[in-house]
Enzyme design. Structure first.
Site, PDB file in Angstrom:
ATOM      1  N   GLU A  70       0.856  -1.189   0.000  1.00  0.00           N
ATOM      2  CA  GLU A  70       0.000   0.000   0.000  1.00  0.00           C
ATOM      3  C   GLU A  70       0.888   1.234   0.000  1.00  0.00           C
ATOM      4  O   GLU A  70       1.767   1.371   0.849  1.00  0.00           O
ATOM      5  CB  GLU A  70      -0.921  -0.006   1.229  1.00  0.00           C
ATOM      6  CG  GLU A  70      -1.713   1.263   1.449  1.00  0.00           C
ATOM      7  CD  GLU A  70      -2.586   1.633   0.253  1.00  0.00           C
ATOM      8  OE1 GLU A  70      -2.444   2.780  -0.241  1.00  0.00           O
ATOM      9  OE2 GLU A  70      -3.372   0.776  -0.206  1.00  0.00           O
ATOM     10  N   ASP A 119      -7.740   2.091  -8.064  1.00  0.00           N
ATOM     11  CA  ASP A 119      -8.122   3.372  -8.652  1.00  0.00           C
ATOM     12  C   ASP A 119      -8.378   3.161 -10.146  1.00  0.00           C
ATOM     13  O   ASP A 119      -7.516   2.650 -10.865  1.00  0.00           O
ATOM     14  CB  ASP A 119      -6.985   4.379  -8.452  1.00  0.00           C
ATOM     15  CG  ASP A 119      -7.394   5.801  -8.772  1.00  0.00           C
ATOM     16  OD1 ASP A 119      -8.221   5.992  -9.695  1.00  0.00           O
ATOM     17  OD2 ASP A 119      -6.878   6.729  -8.123  1.00  0.00           O
ATOM     18  N   LYS A 123      -9.420   8.728 -16.965  1.00  0.00           N
ATOM     19  CA  LYS A 123      -8.988   9.505 -18.127  1.00  0.00           C
ATOM     20  C   LYS A 123      -7.998   8.704 -18.976  1.00  0.00           C
ATOM     21  O   LYS A 123      -7.120   8.026 -18.451  1.00  0.00           O
ATOM     22  CB  LYS A 123      -8.355  10.812 -17.673  1.00  0.00           C
ATOM     23  CG  LYS A 123      -9.338  11.744 -16.965  1.00  0.00           C
ATOM     24  CD  LYS A 123      -8.679  13.037 -16.559  1.00  0.00           C
ATOM     25  CE  LYS A 123      -9.691  13.957 -15.871  1.00  0.00           C
ATOM     26  NZ  LYS A 123      -9.087  15.238 -15.440  1.00  0.00           N
ATOM     27  N   ASP A 155     -15.892  -2.146  -8.442  1.00  0.00           N
ATOM     28  CA  ASP A 155     -17.273  -1.718  -8.648  1.00  0.00           C
ATOM     29  C   ASP A 155     -17.388  -0.921  -9.944  1.00  0.00           C
ATOM     30  O   ASP A 155     -18.498  -0.524 -10.330  1.00  0.00           O
ATOM     31  CB  ASP A 155     -17.729  -0.832  -7.487  1.00  0.00           C
ATOM     32  CG  ASP A 155     -16.968   0.494  -7.477  1.00  0.00           C
ATOM     33  OD1 ASP A 155     -15.727   0.446  -7.424  1.00  0.00           O
ATOM     34  OD2 ASP A 155     -17.604   1.556  -7.540  1.00  0.00           O
ATOM     35  N   THR A 192     -14.251  -6.085   1.308  1.00  0.00           N
ATOM     36  CA  THR A 192     -13.373  -5.006   1.765  1.00  0.00           C
ATOM     37  C   THR A 192     -14.233  -3.862   2.290  1.00  0.00           C
ATOM     38  O   THR A 192     -15.461  -3.832   2.091  1.00  0.00           O
ATOM     39  CB  THR A 192     -12.483  -4.478   0.626  1.00  0.00           C
ATOM     40  OG1 THR A 192     -13.294  -3.700  -0.272  1.00  0.00           O
ATOM     41  CG2 THR A 192     -11.834  -5.624  -0.144  1.00  0.00           C
TER      42      THR A 192
END
Length: 214
Positions: A70, A119, A123, A155, A192
């Site tokens: 992370e 993430d 774009k 998602d 999560t």
């Protein structure tokens, strides 16, 4: 993931250097070399968020070693807290970009990779930052075993569609594709923190499992 800055985060993480590393050179420590070089089954999560997924796995499977990667030090504090609270000894944390550590992981290739709610970088000019872009797939290939499994959940439908295409073009074969995880939720699914949040708002959860050499 964005969280309020914790000026003390790095100092806190470094106080537990036997569990977490924040500098590449730290991976040369004996305790880390022993962990990396051991012949135990190893799984890795890239982008661990607040750590519920990876720490739950570690608790359920004490015979497997887990690595949590992370980037955000403020978020990694939450993962470390969970590790300490549950007294887990089969998990190690890395607060560094995967691009900087793959050579160390390749010393003893890993058995499985998890990518959870990465993430989406929507774009087009940010495509190369997506964790299922072929640049990242080539990095994973360096430290995963030939028959290693990648499990990806999101998602974001567009990211899921992109990942199906990107992974297929790279040579991955899909073991499972689930277009609505919570409709008939697998018994082994671990939700999560973000999964709970998105699902509660009505978002559909997508999942795939794939192998490069099926």
């Amino acid at each position: 993931m964005r969280m309020r800055n914790k000026p003390w985060a790095i100092d806190y993480l470094n106080q537990h250097s036997e569990i977490v590393v924040t500098e590449v050179d730290d991976l040369q420590q004996d305790v880390w070399q022993q962990f990396i070089r051991s012949n135990d089954i190893k799984h890795i999560e890239v982008g661990s968020g607040m750590g519920r997924f990876i720490t739950t796995l570690a608790k359920q499977n004490p015979y497997i070693q887990y690595i949590s990667v992370e980037l955000d030090k403020n978020v990694m504090v939450r993962v470390l807290d969970k590790v300490l609270e549950q007294n887990l000894d089969n998990i190690r944390l890395i607060c560094l970009p995967i691009e900087e550590i793959h050579d160390y992981l390749a010393i003893n290739p890993l058995d499985q990779l998890y990518l959870n709610f990465s993430d989406p970088w929507p774009k087009n000019r940010h495509e190369k930052r997506r964790l299922t872009h072929h640049n990242y797939l080539s990095i994973y290939e360096k430290f995963l075993k030939d028959d290693a499994l990648i499990q990806f959940k999101t998602d974001n439908r567009k990211l899921f569609e992109y990942s199906l295409i990107s992974m297929s073009q790279y040579g991955y074969q899909f073991v499972d594709i689930n277009l609505h995880v919570h409709d008939r939720e697998p018994d082994d699914n671990i939700r999560t923190e973000y999964e709970e949040k998105f699902s509660s708002k009505g978002s559909r959860i997508y999942m795939l499992k794939a192998k490069l050499n099926e």
